[in-house]
Design an enzyme around this catalytic site. Structure first.
Site, PDB file in Angstrom:
ATOM      1  N   GLU A 138     -14.047 -12.849  -5.894  1.00  0.00           N
ATOM      2  CA  GLU A 138     -12.726 -12.347  -6.372  1.00  0.00           C
ATOM      3  C   GLU A 138     -11.298 -12.657  -5.654  1.00  0.00           C
ATOM      4  O   GLU A 138     -10.454 -12.696  -5.968  1.00  0.00           O
ATOM      5  CB  GLU A 138     -12.736 -10.711  -6.771  1.00  0.00           C
ATOM      6  CG  GLU A 138     -13.012  -9.871  -5.622  1.00  0.00           C
ATOM      7  CD  GLU A 138     -14.437  -9.864  -5.417  1.00  0.00           C
ATOM      8  OE1 GLU A 138     -15.275 -10.702  -5.542  1.00  0.00           O
ATOM      9  OE2 GLU A 138     -14.636  -8.554  -4.680  1.00  0.00           O
ATOM     10  N   GLU A 194       0.873  -0.958   0.076  1.00  0.00           N
ATOM     11  CA  GLU A 194      -0.050  -0.030  -0.063  1.00  0.00           C
ATOM     12  C   GLU A 194       0.969   1.307  -0.007  1.00  0.00           C
ATOM     13  O   GLU A 194       0.436   2.263  -0.637  1.00  0.00           O
ATOM     14  CB  GLU A 194      -1.066   0.005   1.118  1.00  0.00           C
ATOM     15  CG  GLU A 194      -1.985   0.975   1.137  1.00  0.00           C
ATOM     16  CD  GLU A 194      -3.170   0.545   2.081  1.00  0.00           C
ATOM     17  OE1 GLU A 194      -3.859  -0.635   1.922  1.00  0.00           O
ATOM     18  OE2 GLU A 194      -3.319   1.248   3.323  1.00  0.00           O
ATOM     19  N   GLU A 252       2.118   1.705  -3.305  1.00  0.00           N
ATOM     20  CA  GLU A 252       0.818   2.040  -4.247  1.00  0.00           C
ATOM     21  C   GLU A 252       0.783   3.650  -4.054  1.00  0.00           C
ATOM     22  O   GLU A 252       0.659   4.483  -4.913  1.00  0.00           O
ATOM     23  CB  GLU A 252      -0.168   1.326  -3.769  1.00  0.00           C
ATOM     24  CG  GLU A 252      -1.721   1.697  -4.658  1.00  0.00           C
ATOM     25  CD  GLU A 252      -2.783   0.872  -4.375  1.00  0.00           C
ATOM     26  OE1 GLU A 252      -2.672   0.327  -3.400  1.00  0.00           O
ATOM     27  OE2 GLU A 252      -3.817   1.226  -5.049  1.00  0.00           O
ATOM     28  N   LYS A 285     -15.375 -10.086   7.753  1.00  0.00           N
ATOM     29  CA  LYS A 285     -14.432 -10.786   7.349  1.00  0.00           C
ATOM     30  C   LYS A 285     -14.807 -12.054   6.747  1.00  0.00           C
ATOM     31  O   LYS A 285     -14.311 -12.570   5.962  1.00  0.00           O
ATOM     32  CB  LYS A 285     -13.328 -11.059   8.275  1.00  0.00           C
ATOM     33  CG  LYS A 285     -12.356 -10.079   8.445  1.00  0.00           C
ATOM     34  CD  LYS A 285     -11.543  -9.836   7.624  1.00  0.00           C
ATOM     35  CE  LYS A 285     -10.510  -8.453   8.165  1.00  0.00           C
ATOM     36  NZ  LYS A 285      -9.868  -7.871   6.914  1.00  0.00           N
ATOM     37  N   CYS A 309      -8.451  -2.196   4.119  1.00  0.00           N
ATOM     38  CA  CYS A 309      -8.213  -3.120   4.994  1.00  0.00           C
ATOM     39  C   CYS A 309      -9.525  -3.613   5.705  1.00  0.00           C
ATOM     40  O   CYS A 309      -9.613  -4.702   6.114  1.00  0.00           O
ATOM     41  CB  CYS A 309      -7.123  -2.960   6.252  1.00  0.00           C
ATOM     42  SG  CYS A 309      -5.451  -2.280   5.669  1.00  0.00           S
ATOM     43  N   GLU A 332     -16.105 -11.081   3.433  1.00  0.00           N
ATOM     44  CA  GLU A 332     -14.829 -11.039   2.656  1.00  0.00           C
ATOM     45  C   GLU A 332     -14.262 -12.224   2.122  1.00  0.00           C
ATOM     46  O   GLU A 332     -13.834 -12.246   0.814  1.00  0.00           O
ATOM     47  CB  GLU A 332     -13.678  -9.857   3.279  1.00  0.00           C
ATOM     48  CG  GLU A 332     -12.612  -9.784   2.519  1.00  0.00           C
ATOM     49  CD  GLU A 332     -11.390  -8.884   3.272  1.00  0.00           C
ATOM     50  OE1 GLU A 332     -11.270  -9.281   4.336  1.00  0.00           O
ATOM     51  OE2 GLU A 332     -10.890  -7.900   2.785  1.00  0.00           O
ATOM     52  N   CYS A 334     -10.484  -2.021  14.719  1.00  0.00           N
ATOM     53  CA  CYS A 334     -10.794  -3.420  14.797  1.00  0.00           C
ATOM     54  C   CYS A 334     -11.169  -4.027  16.014  1.00  0.00           C
ATOM     55  O   CYS A 334     -11.827  -4.788  16.427  1.00  0.00           O
ATOM     56  CB  CYS A 334      -9.529  -4.380  14.013  1.00  0.00           C
ATOM     57  SG  CYS A 334      -9.205  -3.853  12.490  1.00  0.00           S
ATOM     58  N   SER A 384      -7.412   1.901  -1.975  1.00  0.00           N
ATOM     59  CA  SER A 384      -6.225   1.228  -2.436  1.00  0.00           C
ATOM     60  C   SER A 384      -6.611  -0.367  -2.881  1.00  0.00           C
ATOM     61  O   SER A 384      -7.593  -0.832  -2.629  1.00  0.00           O
ATOM     62  CB  SER A 384      -5.293   0.741  -1.224  1.00  0.00           C
ATOM     63  OG  SER A 384      -4.488  -0.190  -1.343  1.00  0.00           O
TER      64      SER A 384
END
Lengths: 594, 158
Positions: A375, A282, A285, A367, A308, A370, A524, A328
């Site tokens: 993908e 990141e 990036e 999560k 994230c 996710e 988190c 990102s």
């Protein structure tokens, strides 16, 4: 000088400010008044009536949570009238509540159950629901709704609308017909729900819970063909102790490693390693985008925003689809880790990736969603097979009879088990930003960040929105274009704050280059998969545990992690390489607001 | 093509009504009332358009629309009969009126006639307590009802 009023509760006297609620006054005097619809994190509602108290001069009992003190008062909190009223209220709630406590995941951690005991409810005077009246809504990948257990306190509604600014849940219809529903009672899986799970953490009963994957994980552990790899995220390690009776803010990282091995996981790795990897990817990036913008004058999407937090990603997909290019492209640490285990690690231990199961311990309910995204399978296999919340893993450990608190410490396995302090603080709001600043600053200037002990204090703390600036002096040859330039960053936690930031980005008013957004308040560590209850004080205690652990580590910068350097040398070449892009980066989907 | 222009018309109408109230959140009830009047009910599409115009969550619109019994979220008959079910009308013989209406229309309370002419509902007090039993048909009040009178009144709306 504010207007002070004399208040007498149960014979104890005290002075409080005009407008203080009776509940606040009582708490100040250490007098317990039960609550149910009230929650420290949420706005007042005053609908459950369990906090009723007797106030001299008032005809009816008053709800302590929402009755402001505007004159000197005499209050009594446990007269016969109050006790009867409270028991009555509970009996009425129970008459509408279907489900047996011993089959409920909130058994012994249920506020309704606790109150029924506290107020001596010993019979179901108004009857009991014999059969379920609702079907469980299991459409969501993350959250299961069982409306038979709902007591209509509307904490979930206030969490969803006010606390998180999402608005998937709402109270529909009226009176006896009232139900908590999504728009037109669509299945939750089709609603604008971002899966943050904050509602689960606020629900006083078992009406909301995560989709439990522990049976599947047990099956994998019991299967001798399968190699089961566990990765643990930083936030649960500072909180899971609460499930075993430890006070909030007790970190049990190394004891947990021992426990996980005893449970039967073949390898226990550290998600912090992948967090370090995220920073490398990141950070690179970000620098690339800045270079494209300043040197090559290319049109790039700035500010860049972290990706994230899967709750935040889905929020952005629903509410700010036009700004998806600002995210990102990096996968979250959980997913990066999974994809490395099924490629790099599988090659290392010479095992067919189809026989490897990746399980992650996460503070997060999103999560789960996710890890199920189509993908997320660049290696040809699902990156992460199952994501468990802190609560589910605690349950699994309890099933084994292992007493975590009595265990010896042990280390993570190699080669993906070393994480830096920078990766560790990902668990707190501002952590990703701090980790990124520690690395990016050093890449550009060759020197450590100009903060004492590497602690980038401006990005820490529980303010909803934080801002900071870092200017670059004495830049290295490759980064001369940044000489004297100032990097402006912002941090938001909780999607309600994210909305404020995004509205500024959308209006063009924002001057930031890099933004960290976490869907859950506190980051988190306040995640929807964390032990119940969670509130401001508990979040602060967990944050302190995480920052303390960071300050005692030897390696505190992602780029100094030797295992990360080894990974790039052996496998990925360099950050943002073609291979890294294939395995560690992802794409996003535009979704509707409704 | 036709469907598209229909939805565009609805979107325009919703925008017009919202604009009338400067798209202010606190005017939601008035906006919904007007749209309910215009279309007979608040469809999924109408609620979504209102949410868009007022920058609110559509679930909030839905919460309000379902809370008020004079707002409908499902299509209703052309005429809505609302029989008062509150205590004084109950004592004055509401049940006989209810039976007569069900017989006459061939539907139960909560239902709509197959030809779409009538919906039959209960309502809470409409302020005719001294002259019960009472009912509303659309915006018209009828009181001192007996079964024959109630049936005669309904027939006038055919």
């Amino acid at each position: 000088m504010p207007n002070m009023l004399a208040v007498c509760i149960n014979g104890k006297e005290c002075e409080v400010e005009f407008g203080t609620t009776i509940l606040e006054a009582a708490r100040k005097m250490n007098i317990h008044i039960p609550t149910l619809c009230y929650h420290d994190d949420l706005c007042l509602s005053g609908i459950c009536r369990i906090c009723l108290v007797e106030v001299d001069g008032e005809k009816t009992l008053q709800a302590a949570c929402s009755a402001p003190i505007t004159r000197p008062l005499h209050i009594r909190t446990h007269t016969e009238k109050v006790r009867k009223a409270r028991r009555n209220i509970l009996e009425l709630m129970l008459s509408n509540h279907y489900g047996e406590c011993y089959t409920c995941f909130r058994n012994q951690n249920c506020e309704l159950q606790k109150l029924a005991k506290e107020y001596g409810v010993d019979s179901l005077r108004f009857g009991h629901v014999e059969l379920p009246r609702h079907t469980k809504d299991t459409s969501s990948r993350s959250i299961i709704r069982d409306m038979d257990k709902c007591i209509l306190c509307r904490r979930c509604v206030r969490t969803c609308h006010d606390f998180q600014g999402v608005g998937a849940l709402e109270a529909a219809f009226r009176g006896i017909d009232t139900e908590i529903q999504t728009f037109l009672d669509h299945p939750l899986g089709d609603a604008v729900c971002i899966n943050c799970g904050q509602c689960i953490n606020r629900c006083p009963t078992g009406a909301l819970r995560e989709r439990d994957r522990s049976d599947e994980v047990w099956n994998a552990i019991d299967d001798p063909q399968k190699i089961v790899v566990m990765q643990t995220a930083p936030a649960p390690r500072a909180s899971i102790g609460e499930e075993f009776g430890l006070p909030p803010g007790t970190s049990i990282t190394r004891k947990l490693n021992t426990a996980l091995k005893m449970v039967g996981f073949d390898y226990v790795f550290d998600t912090n390693f992948a967090a370090d990897l995220t920073i490398m990817e990141e950070g690179t990036e970000l620098l690339t985008r800045l270079k494209d913008f300043i040197v090559d004058k290319k049109p790039v999407s700035l500010p860049m925003i972290t990706s994230c937090s899967p709750g935040w990603v889905k929020y952005c997909e629903h509410y700010y689809p036009d700004y998806l290019p600002h995210l990102s492209t990096c996968k979250s640490p959980q997913q990066m880790f999974g994809s490395l285990i099924k490629t790099y690690f599988a090659q290392k231990i010479k095992v067919d990736p189809k026989n490897i199961m990746v399980v992650s311990l996460m503070p997060c309910v999103a999560k789960k969603y996710e890890s199920d995204r189509p993908e997320m399978s660049a290696s040809g296999f699902k990156d992460v097979d199952y994501a468990l919340t802190s609560r589910e893993l605690a349950q699994m450990i309890k099933e084994t009879g292992i007493r975590v608190t009595d265990l010896e410490d042990s280390d993570f396995d190699s080669p993906l088990g070393l994480g830096s302090g920078a990766g560790l603080i990902f668990g707190a709001t501002g952590g990703v930003m701090e980790a990124a600043i520690r690395t990016v600053y050093e890449i550009i200037t060759g020197e450590e960040v100009p903060f004492e002990n590497l602690n980038v204090i401006p990005v820490r703390g529980m303010d909803g929105i934080k801002e900071a600036e870092i200017s670059f002096q004495k830049t290295k040859e490759d980064w001369k274009f940044l000489e004297g330039k100032t990097l402006r960053v912002a941090i938001a936690h909780g999607t309600a704050n994210a909305k404020k930031i995004m509205d500024k980005v959308a209006s063009g008013e924002a001057q930031w280059h890099f933004i960290e957004i976490m869907a859950c308040p506190g980051g988190c560590l306040g995640g929807g998969g964390q032990p119940i209850p969670t509130n401001e004080n508990i979040r602060k205690a967990r944050a302190k545990a995480i920052y303390d652990e960071d300050s005692h580590l030897n390696i505190r910068k992602s780029h100094s992690n030797p295992q990360i350097q080894m990974l790039y040398n052996e496998f990925l070449d360099h950050p943002n390489s073609k291979k890294a892009h294939k395995l560690l980066h992802t794409t996003y989907t535009r979704r509707g607001k409704i | 093509m036709k469907l598209e222009s229909q939805t565009q018309n609805i979107a325009r109408a919703v925008k017009r009504v919202c604009d009338e109230y400067h798209s202010r959140r606190e005017k939601l009830l008035q906006i919904l009332e007007e749209l309910n009047e215009l279309y007979g009910y608040l469809s999924e599409y109408v609620m979504k358009e209102v949410a868009k115009n007022l920058d609110m969550q559509v679930s909030e619109i839905y919460g309000v629309a379902t809370f008020y019994s004079f707002l409908n979220t499902k299509p209703k008959g052309k005429n809505i009969i609302r029989l008062c079910q509150t205590v004084s009308c109950e004592l004055a013989g509401k049940q006989r009126i209810a039976n007569a209406l069900e017989n006459e229309l061939g539907i139960r309370f909560g239902e709509t006639t197959p030809d779409g002419m009538f919906s039959l509902e209960y309502t809470n007090c409409i302020g005719m307590c001294n002259q019960g039993p009472a009912m509303l048909i659309n915006d018209d009040v009828y009181y001192n009802l007996d079964p024959e009178k109630a049936v005669d009144i309904v027939e006038k709306y055919h």
